[in-house]
Design an enzyme around this catalytic site. Structure first.
Site, PDB file in Angstrom:
ATOM      1  N   ALA A 298     -10.245 121.338   3.083  1.00  0.00           N
ATOM      2  CA  ALA A 298     -11.390 121.754   2.260  1.00  0.00           C
ATOM      3  C   ALA A 298     -10.951 121.687   0.794  1.00  0.00           C
ATOM      4  O   ALA A 298     -11.049 122.660   0.039  1.00  0.00           O
ATOM      5  CB  ALA A 298     -11.889 123.145   2.635  1.00  0.00           C
ATOM      6  N   LEU A 299     -10.463 120.517   0.430  1.00  0.00           N
ATOM      7  CA  LEU A 299      -9.749 120.356  -0.846  1.00  0.00           C
ATOM      8  C   LEU A 299     -10.666 120.507  -2.056  1.00  0.00           C
ATOM      9  O   LEU A 299     -11.826 120.100  -2.047  1.00  0.00           O
ATOM     10  CB  LEU A 299      -9.081 118.983  -0.867  1.00  0.00           C
ATOM     11  CG  LEU A 299      -8.065 118.742   0.257  1.00  0.00           C
ATOM     12  CD1 LEU A 299      -7.451 117.350   0.129  1.00  0.00           C
ATOM     13  CD2 LEU A 299      -6.976 119.807   0.281  1.00  0.00           C
TER      14      LEU A 299
ATOM     15  N   MET B 144      -4.648 123.777   3.689  1.00  0.00           N
ATOM     16  CA  MET B 144      -5.486 123.960   4.882  1.00  0.00           C
ATOM     17  C   MET B 144      -6.743 123.105   4.764  1.00  0.00           C
ATOM     18  O   MET B 144      -7.736 123.346   5.468  1.00  0.00           O
ATOM     19  CB  MET B 144      -5.852 125.433   5.067  1.00  0.00           C
ATOM     20  CG  MET B 144      -4.612 126.302   5.300  1.00  0.00           C
ATOM     21  SD  MET B 144      -4.942 127.787   6.255  1.00  0.00           S
ATOM     22  CE  MET B 144      -6.071 128.641   5.188  1.00  0.00           C
TER      23      MET B 144
ATOM     24  N   VAL C 206      -6.080 127.112 -10.971  1.00  0.00           N
ATOM     25  CA  VAL C 206      -7.196 126.347 -11.552  1.00  0.00           C
ATOM     26  C   VAL C 206      -8.468 127.178 -11.360  1.00  0.00           C
ATOM     27  O   VAL C 206      -8.713 127.716 -10.278  1.00  0.00           O
ATOM     28  CB  VAL C 206      -7.337 124.971 -10.868  1.00  0.00           C
ATOM     29  CG1 VAL C 206      -8.536 124.215 -11.419  1.00  0.00           C
ATOM     30  CG2 VAL C 206      -6.064 124.161 -11.055  1.00  0.00           C
TER      31      VAL C 206
ATOM     32  N   GLY D 192      -8.090 122.766  -7.344  1.00  0.00           N
ATOM     33  CA  GLY D 192      -6.833 123.527  -7.289  1.00  0.00           C
ATOM     34  C   GLY D 192      -5.790 122.759  -6.483  1.00  0.00           C
ATOM     35  O   GLY D 192      -4.649 122.570  -6.929  1.00  0.00           O
ATOM     36  N   HIS D 193      -6.194 122.278  -5.305  1.00  0.00           N
ATOM     37  CA  HIS D 193      -5.283 121.470  -4.489  1.00  0.00           C
ATOM     38  C   HIS D 193      -4.893 120.189  -5.234  1.00  0.00           C
ATOM     39  O   HIS D 193      -3.735 119.793  -5.229  1.00  0.00           O
ATOM     40  CB  HIS D 193      -5.961 121.064  -3.169  1.00  0.00           C
ATOM     41  CG  HIS D 193      -6.368 122.209  -2.296  1.00  0.00           C
ATOM     42  ND1 HIS D 193      -7.681 122.522  -2.044  1.00  0.00           N
ATOM     43  CD2 HIS D 193      -5.642 123.114  -1.599  1.00  0.00           C
ATOM     44  CE1 HIS D 193      -7.744 123.557  -1.219  1.00  0.00           C
ATOM     45  NE2 HIS D 193      -6.532 123.946  -0.945  1.00  0.00           N
TER      46      HIS D 193
ATOM     47  N   GLY E 288       0.411 126.994  -5.262  1.00  0.00           N
ATOM     48  CA  GLY E 288      -0.397 127.520  -6.360  1.00  0.00           C
ATOM     49  C   GLY E 288      -0.065 128.982  -6.656  1.00  0.00           C
ATOM     50  O   GLY E 288       0.106 129.782  -5.736  1.00  0.00           O
TER      51      GLY E 288
HETATM   52  P1  AMP Z   1      -4.912 126.606   0.956  1.00  0.00           P
HETATM   53  O1  AMP Z   1      -5.514 125.310   1.359  1.00  0.00           O
HETATM   54  O2  AMP Z   1      -5.888 127.644   0.542  1.00  0.00           O
HETATM   55  O3  AMP Z   1      -3.878 127.098   1.960  1.00  0.00           O
HETATM   56  O4  AMP Z   1      -4.082 126.299  -0.366  1.00  0.00           O
HETATM   57  C1  AMP Z   1      -3.105 125.274  -0.393  1.00  0.00           C
HETATM   58  C2  AMP Z   1      -2.348 125.382  -1.692  1.00  0.00           C
HETATM   59  O5  AMP Z   1      -3.256 125.247  -2.785  1.00  0.00           O
HETATM   60  C3  AMP Z   1      -1.651 126.751  -1.868  1.00  0.00           C
HETATM   61  O6  AMP Z   1      -0.365 126.542  -2.438  1.00  0.00           O
HETATM   62  C4  AMP Z   1      -2.567 127.466  -2.815  1.00  0.00           C
HETATM   63  O7  AMP Z   1      -1.911 128.425  -3.602  1.00  0.00           O
HETATM   64  C5  AMP Z   1      -3.058 126.317  -3.692  1.00  0.00           C
HETATM   65  N1  AMP Z   1      -4.314 126.677  -4.362  1.00  0.00           N
HETATM   66  C6  AMP Z   1      -5.444 127.158  -3.794  1.00  0.00           C
HETATM   67  N2  AMP Z   1      -6.360 127.440  -4.750  1.00  0.00           N
HETATM   68  C7  AMP Z   1      -5.790 127.132  -5.937  1.00  0.00           C
HETATM   69  C8  AMP Z   1      -6.219 127.201  -7.293  1.00  0.00           C
HETATM   70  N3  AMP Z   1      -7.428 127.646  -7.621  1.00  0.00           N
HETATM   71  N4  AMP Z   1      -5.368 126.803  -8.263  1.00  0.00           N
HETATM   72  C9  AMP Z   1      -4.124 126.339  -7.937  1.00  0.00           C
HETATM   73  N5  AMP Z   1      -3.662 126.245  -6.677  1.00  0.00           N
HETATM   74  C10 AMP Z   1      -4.473 126.643  -5.692  1.00  0.00           C
END
Ligand code: AMP
Length: 286
Positions: free
Chosen positions: A34-35, A32, A178, A38-39, A149
């Site tokens: 706001a990288l 989504m 992460v 973790g991303h 993640g």
């Molecule tokens: P989001 O942008 O929050 O929808 O996350 C996109 C992807 O990044 C999803 O598969 C999340 O599980 C993964 N993600 C978000 N935060 C982390 C993190 N701290 N460590 C690993 N993966 C993450």
């Protein structure tokens, strides 16, 4: 790096990429935006495994409830693209809402059972929104592997079930959470936290760690779940949404952790909802 805004553009770009090399594989990292690191860890895992990498950036309106943070969710597209370029990403798919959710759409993907547990219970309709859009991304991008993640453990369980039930022909790869050096799991929502809330939020990881150490001796899932809940309840500034010790694949209640377990919690810190989890391995030696 090519930035594609429509499904038609994306399909054409995908075909062009893979035409060059019929044996090449394409990895997809849905986000989504706001990288953060973790991303980026998912993107690096995808780069290692696949010849080409596509990243989607889409703040999915279907996965937010009416009183949730859809409108204020951080949108940092230019900064995101700079990071993606540095990481050597091939395709960025950044569709507008109407492209992914046409006004006349009446078809949804819903995973029964698992989709109503943990976050699915706290956020009714959330996983239906996630699976409808991720299913659509799988359909139009047709990746050979997709990277998610472990941070969103319930999402992983729901998506595994969707991939199995709908026979998506791809490998679902789950990457470790992460964390900041003090243990806080990285999240796009961490930027909502004030300095005081940021300190209070640490109690979430501390509680999970405390369950992990107790689990070396204690195998009763209910006892561990109670321990998790009480650690969170006594922490200043936190309000518990859920605190559970469940089966990692089905998200169902378990009696013992001997077969492995997912220890997962969601808490409110002020107006921000944070989630985190740890896995207790088979045999349960943390
Ligand atoms: P989001 O942008 O929050 O929808 O996350 C996109 C992807 O990044 C999803 O598969 C999340 O599980 C993964 N993600 C978000 N935060 C982390 C993190 N701290 N460590 C690993 N993966 C993450």
């Amino acid at each position: 790096m090519r930035i594609l805004l429509t499904i038609a553009e994306l399909r054409a770009a995908r075909a062009e990429l893979l035409q060059r090399d019929a044996t090449a594989t394409l990895g997809l990292v849905p986000t989504m935006g706001a990288l953060h690191e973790g991303h980026l860890s998912l993107i690096r895992a995808a780069k290692k495994r696949c010849r080409f990498v596509a990243v989607s950036i889409f703040v999915n309106p279907l996965q937010f409830g009416p009183s949730e943070d859809f409108s204020r969710y951080p949108r940092t597209f230019d900064e995101d693209c700079t990071l993606l370029l540095q990481e050597g990403v091939d395709l960025v798919f950044a569709p507008a809402a109407e492209e992914m959710v046409p006004a006349n759409a009446t078809t949804f993907i819903e995973v029964g059972g698992i989709g109503d547990r943990l976050d699915g219970r706290s956020r009714p309709g959330h996983f239906r929104g996630v699976t409808t859009i991720v299913g659509k991304l799988f359909h139009v991008i047709a990746p050979h592997a997709a990277f998610f993640g472990q941070k969103d453990a319930a999402q992983v369980a729901v998506l595994r079930a969707m991939v199995r039930d709908l026979n998506f022909d791809l490998e679902l790869v789950v990457c470790p959470t992460v964390r900041e050096s003090d243990g806080l799991a990285l999240s796009s929502r961490n930027r909502y936290l004030s300095a005081e809330e940021r300190t209070q939020a640490l109690a979430l990881f501390r509680a999970l760690r405390s369950v992990a150490s107790l689990s070396a001796e204690e195998k009763d899932a209910k006892v561990l779940q109670e321990h998790l809940r009480s650690c969170l309840e006594i922490a200043e500034g936190l309000r518990v949404d859920y605190a559970e010790v469940v089966h990692p694949r089905t998200l169902e209640a378990i009696t013992t952790t001997n077969g492995g377990a997912l220890v997962a919690a969601a808490v409110w810190v002020g107006k921000t909802r944070l989630i985190d989890n740890i896995l207790l391995p088979l045999g349960n030696t943390p």
